[in-house]
Design a protein around this motif. Structure first.
Motif, short mmCIF file in Angstrom:
data_model
loop_
_atom_site.label_atom_id
_atom_site.label_comp_id
_atom_site.label_asym_id
_atom_site.label_seq_id
_atom_site.Cartn_x
_atom_site.Cartn_y
_atom_site.Cartn_z
N VAL B 64 0.86 -1.18 0.00
CA VAL B 64 0.00 0.00 0.00
C VAL B 64 0.90 1.24 0.00
O VAL B 64 1.70 1.42 0.92
N ARG B 65 0.78 2.06 -1.04
CA ARG B 65 1.64 3.24 -1.13
C ARG B 65 0.98 4.42 -0.43
O ARG B 65 -0.21 4.67 -0.62
N THR B 66 1.76 5.13 0.35
CA THR B 66 1.25 6.33 1.02
C THR B 66 2.05 7.54 0.56
O THR B 66 3.10 7.42 -0.06
N HIS B 67 1.55 8.70 0.95
CA HIS B 67 2.08 9.96 0.47
C HIS B 67 2.23 10.83 1.70
O HIS B 67 1.24 11.23 2.31
N SER B 68 3.47 11.09 2.11
CA SER B 68 3.67 11.81 3.36
C SER B 68 4.17 13.22 3.10
O SER B 68 5.36 13.41 2.85
N SER B 69 3.27 14.20 3.08
CA SER B 69 3.70 15.59 3.00
C SER B 69 2.54 16.48 3.43
O SER B 69 1.38 16.15 3.17
#
Lengths: 405, 377
Positions: B64-69
């Motif tokens: 599962v790809r996440t986006h941390s910003s």
């Protein structure tokens, strides 16, 4: 203020909150645009049908009755039961000859048994398949299940005396498949039970569980079978016997379809009808018995959990037993329907949908590339063997072959 | 059957705890009564706090790809929400002015995506919008039934035929620097997301639809598979019916399907969710936790449960299972020694410590997994 404390509706349909999770997991929806989907066919349609039976939709026949909608429903709605009950109640179209033939698994078995080699030869001929396809709408790609020349019942009757010698006894609901098509499964079951120190008895009079009759619009006949089976089961239970099974679908039918769909009361026998793998697992876990396996047994096994076993929630017993065998390299396949759903996939009009439903499972089996596939359902076995080329074995047969001689 | 830990509830909280414990070498079973609120997931891990990196790593191991910003997420109705960690599906913008010109693309007849609302909201922030519709022959069969033009069904078609939609949009695209599409991509094939993103000279943003949530369903499937690959036992479609408790210790639970085959464990985690999944049940006279009869704080006067202003902070959302500092559930005023409560069943009772929503589910799951692992050392 007067408040209604509890809601009670047939198959819990009032609990539906329209979340559409059932439709998201239905195996038919992606492959058959004519099927309205479980939410529409089930609880939504039920509201309309209760107002006026005019709203009954023939497209409900595309439901596989795989029960996946019920397994995923967050609200406990018996979606498939609503759909199948509606078919029983509102669909009065007489079943066509083909469906009668497909559904009467025990009658056809009795008919074919004396001529098994001829029947098997004829049904596997290309020309027969073409004729069946054109005249009968049984898809030409299907391989007809082979019939055995000798029934399992006859085999066990001849061994009744030696089976009676075991101190502990169980009864066996073998089903049509073990009796007419593949008696080896019954023999494997007896071998495993005997290894556990348990003798096996037949029920006094076993009828086909009736699942195929329900699916093909012959629910009255199914209910007659159910009534006779409950009587036979009752006799066994009264004699203190647990009734074991090796077919996951027969098990679900005997336990759950009888009261839910056929309105046949099985309350006094239901808890005594148990899939053999569950019984054996619990016996071994409790320390009451053990199985000794060959030291050199080696197999890479991929396990496919049949839809109806997933509904029963008992797949864990089958695969935990397989994992107990030393030398087994085990893979649990993703939860997917194989697409055959009993007689459904044999019908010409369903062939393409049936294969499309099973594709993710076929692909995964090929990529895992096991020595063979394990599965507790005979129709899944036909489908997977035909569609992937891999051999499919019932967990009971695997236990039997791994047992120390 | 014996396990180290039995988790009741297979949603975000239950799976996060299950994967953490299974990774630490525990034998874990999850009992899940049907699917869960992940199917309505917006993709935003609200109030994730310091768990950000840890959850990214755990999800990455599941695929599962996440986006941390830090930035802003465009919600389905056009409002903007501040985010710090989201699923990779979600487009994060540095400020509320998302673009000079946006092309909003919907499928003809898809009623769960609101282009007009989006356009109205974006234009307030200085973005000029154009709404266009596409239809491809491969999707026409969905129109046969009035209820089937839904996100998941479209997503199934898109996994195979996304290129046709891309070429239609290429024709529609003029000088826009942003393309808004509904989140109906990558149900099974995640690579579709990147392929679409790189197919245009403009930025592509996938915007949430009405449920079911395609990114949420995919995340649920991947987390469940990860848990099973690690050797966890996932009992789908089963529910706990009773528990054996003695002197503040839970020894086993029974389930509807397994009945006599009880599930024994050293630790039990209650992750059954809030009212939606019946972790909490409200009747005309009381609010209760149905499995263990745990303590819940709420006023006796039913009129105090809710605010007549629908959009106000509703008091009933603050009701939840009482716990001690280590999230051990409280029954009759005393914490049970080996039963922990995580996720939405806590309501807003632990907001100061763990936040709410997805953040609450994940942070309480990690906290309890750590407590259990610590106790085993």
């Amino acid at each position: 203020m007067k408040l209604q404390e509890f809601t009670a509706s047939a198959h819990n349909f009032e609990e539906c909150m329209k979340c559409t999770i059932c439709t998201a997991y239905c195996p038919v929806v992606p492959v058959n645009p004519r099927y309205p989907g479980p939410k529409q066919a089930g609880p939504d349609g039920e509201r309309l049908r209760l107002k006026d039976p005019y709203f009954f939709n023939q497209a409900l026949k595309y439901c596989l009755n795989c029960k996946r909608c019920e397994v995923v429903c967050p609200s406990g709605v018996k979606v498939a039961d609503i759909i199948q009950s509606a078919r029983i109640r509102y669909d009065h179209t007489p079943p066509r000859l083909r469906d009668r033939v497909l559904a009467n698994t025990d009658f056809m078995g009795r008919l074919a048994r004396p001529f098994a080699p001829i029947v098997n030869g004829v049904t596997s001929l290309g020309v027969t398949k073409t004729v069946l396809d054109v005249t009968f709408a049984i898809d030409r790609h299907r391989t007809f299940p082979k019939y055995s020349g000798r029934s399992f019942e006859g085999w066990l009757k001849r061994r009744a005396k030696e089976q009676a010698k075991f101190p502990k006894q169980v009864a066996y609901f073998h089903g049509c498949y073990a009796n007419y098509n593949y008696p080896q499964l019954g023999k494997d079951f007896v071998k495993v039970m005997n290894a556990l120190g348990i003798g096996v008895q037949l029920l006094e009079k076993e009828k086909c569980c009736g699942v195929a009759l329900i699916a093909n619009g012959m629910s009255q006949k199914a209910a007659r079978n159910a009534g006779q089976n409950v009587q036979a089961l009752q006799k066994a239970v009264d004699a203190g016997l647990t009734v074991l099974t090796t077919s996951s679908t027969c098990t679900m039918t005997l336990r759950d379809e009888y009261p839910e769909l056929l309105k046949v009361d099985n309350a006094s026998v239901r808890d005594s009808v148990i899939l053999a793998t569950r019984y054996i697992y619990q016996l071994i876990e409790s320390g009451a018995a053990q199985l000794r396996f060959k030291e050199n047994y080696r197999a890479r096994i991929a396990y496919h959990m049949p839809c109806h076993l997933e509904k029963l929630g008992w797949g864990i017993f089958s695969y935990e037993l397989l994992k107990m065998i030393p030398g087994v390299e085990f893979t649990l396949l993703d939860s997917n329907c194989c697409g055959i759903s009993g007689t459904y996939g044999f019908k010409k009009e369903n062939y393409e949908a049936s294969q499309a439903i099973g594709k993710p499972l076929f692909d995964q089996i090929r990529s895992v590339n096991p020595d063979f596939v394990a599965c507790d359902c005979e129709t899944c076995k036909w489908q997977l063997e035909m569609s992937t080329g891999y051999t499919v074995k019932n967990p009971i047969s695997i236990l039997a072959e791994a047992l120390e001689d | 059957m014996r396990f180290d830990t039995v988790i009741i509830g297979g949603g975000l909280a239950g799976l996060t705890a299950g994967i953490s414990l299974q990774e630490a070498g525990q034998k874990v079973a999850i009992v899940s009564a049907g699917q869960n609120a992940m199917h309505f997931f917006s993709g935003n891990f609200e109030e994730i706090g310091t768990a950000r990196e840890r959850v990214s790593a755990l999800f990455a191991s599941a695929g599962v790809r996440t986006h941390s910003s830090d930035g802003w997420m465009l919600m389905p109705m056009g409002s903007m929400r501040e985010v710090s960690l989201t699923l990779d599906d979600v487009a994060v913008f540095p400020d509320k002015h998302v673009a000079e010109k946006a092309l909003i693309v919907n499928y003809t007849g898809f009623h769960d995506f609101y282009g007009t609302f989006l356009a109205e909201a974006l234009e307030k922030n200085g973005t000029t919008c154009r709404i266009r519709f596409v239809r491809i022959p491969e999707m026409e069969h969905l129109r046969l039934s009035p209820s089937e033009m839904r996100s998941v069904n479209i997503a199934r078609v898109m996994d195979e035929h996304w290129e046709k939609v891309v070429s239609d949009i290429r024709v529609l695209l003029k000088d826009e620097d942003l393309i808004l599409l509904p989140q109906v991509f990558g149900l099974k094939d995640l690579s579709v997301l990147d392929k679409i993103r790189t197919a245009f000279p403009a930025r592509v943003a996938f915007i949430g639809t009405m449920p079911p949530s395609v990114p949420g369903i995919r995340t649920q499937m991947l987390l469940k598979r990860r848990f099973e690959v690690l050797g966890g036992t996932f009992l789908m479609g089963d529910e706990v019916t009773s528990a054996a408790m003695h002197e503040g210790i839970v020894s086993s639970v029974t389930t509807r399907n397994l009945d006599t085959a009880r599930l024994f464990a050293d630790h039990f985690i209650l992750a059954t969710g809030g009212y939606f999944s019946k972790g909490l049940v409200s009747t005309p006279t009381l609010v209760n936790e149905p499995l263990f009869g745990l303590d819940i704080d709420y006023p006796e006067d039913r009129n105090a449960w809710y605010d007549p202003d629908f959009f106000a902070d509703q008091p009933y959302l603050n009701f939840g299972v009482k716990t001690d500092e280590s999230l051990r559930a409280v029954k009759d005023g005393v914490p049970l020694q080996n039963l922990y409560a995580i996720g939405s069943i806590l309501g807003n009772t632990r907001k100061a410590d763990y936040g709410s929503a997805a953040g609450l589910a994940i942070r309480t799951a990690f906290a309890v997994a750590d407590t259990i692992k610590g106790g085993n050392v």
